[in-house]
Scaffold this active site. Structure first.
Site, PDB file in Angstrom:
ATOM      1  CB  SER A 140      -0.863  -0.148   1.200  1.00 37.42           C
ATOM      2  OG  SER A 140      -1.558   1.319   1.311  1.00 37.42           O
ATOM      3  CE1 TYR A 153      -3.617  -2.328   5.257  1.00 40.25           C
ATOM      4  CE2 TYR A 153      -3.181  -0.053   4.964  1.00 40.25           C
ATOM      5  CZ  TYR A 153      -3.578  -1.411   4.517  1.00 40.25           C
ATOM      6  OH  TYR A 153      -3.724  -1.547   3.042  1.00 40.25           O
TER       7      TYR A 153
END
Length: 260
Positions: A140, A153
């Site tokens: 990501s 995350y």
């Protein structure tokens, strides 16, 4: 069976994983689909077999659970037909770091990092021995941006990028292609029941995967579909590499020396 190698995809029941399954099936690859939701996997498998004629094997597994993870590892080690691993399974956590229960954090880390590295480790020796194979790791852009405030995350996705780049350096010369794909916000179920008014602009999942596969075909080490100015990534890489000689210094930088 097709004449092409098979593709094992984790997190394949929906979103990015299901779209990868569709695209690889349409390229003529047999599939092994891994996710927790068996019913969804079977529905997807039936549709892809009917539409494309490829063989699709369903492997239900919760990759945060040791026994389930071991089954998938064994399949990757022993099934010589699998030539591509798509490490897509992942999750996110809402809220700030101080509000996230440690049990949820541990599950997130187990899924986003531990399962990914274990599956890559399971398949890499066979790929190296064969002198070919591909590993696609879904990261990501958050892993490059601590300012976005998604601490754990983002840290797991930074791990995915670093691992992918390191494996590319180590395994690339041995015939194994490793790609890190860095999406930005994408229309998938990872957003849960979030208030739509508070969500960022999002890329369609089909556009994301199709772009990632262009990078795959080009054999890019890092593919960032939302980054329009490619020179920015080139500059980032150049700046990082320019620091490497400095890391060999044996004396502290002048700014860290005690005042005399």
């Amino acid at each position: 069976m097709t004449g092409k190698s098979s593709v094992l995809i984790t997190g394949a029941s929906s979103g990015i994983g299901a779209t990868y399954a569709d695209r690889f099936a349409r390229r003529g690859h047999d599939l092994v689909l891994v996710a927790r939701n068996k019913a969804r996997l079977e529905t997807l498998a039936a549709r892809l077999t009917e539409e494309t004629g490829v063989a699709v094997d369903v492997l239900p597994a919760d990759l945060t659970q040791g026994p389930d993870l071991a089954v998938v590892e064994a399949r990757l080690r022993e099934d010589a037909s699998i030539g591509t691993l798509v490490n897509n399974a992942g999750a996110a956590l809402a809220g700030g770091f101080v509000d996230q229960p440690i049990e949820d954090v541990a599950r997130l880390v187990a899924l986003n990092t531990t399962s990914l590295v274990r599956l890559a480790s399971a398949v890499s020796p066979r790929f190296v021995q064969a002198g070919e194979g591909a590993i696609i790791n879904i990261g990501s852009v958050v892993g490059l941006a601590p300012e976005l405030g998604s601490s754990v995350y983002g840290a797991t996705k930074a791990f995915v990028l670093f691992l992918s780049q390191s494996l590319s350096v180590e395994l690339g010369p041995k015939g194994v292609y490793v790609q890190a794909v860095l999406p930005a916000a994408t229309k998938t179920e990872i957003w849960g029941n979030s208030d739509p008014a508070k969500l960022p602009p999002m890329m369609d999942v089909e556009d994301l995967v199709d772009a990632a596969l262009v990078g795959f075909d080009r054999r890019e080490a890092v593919t960032i579909p939302p980054l329009h100015d490619e020179s920015l990534w080139a500059a980032f890489q150049a700046a990082r590499q320019a620091m490497l000689p400095e890391f060999r210094q044996t004396q502290p930088a002048r700014r860290y020396r005690p005042a005399s």
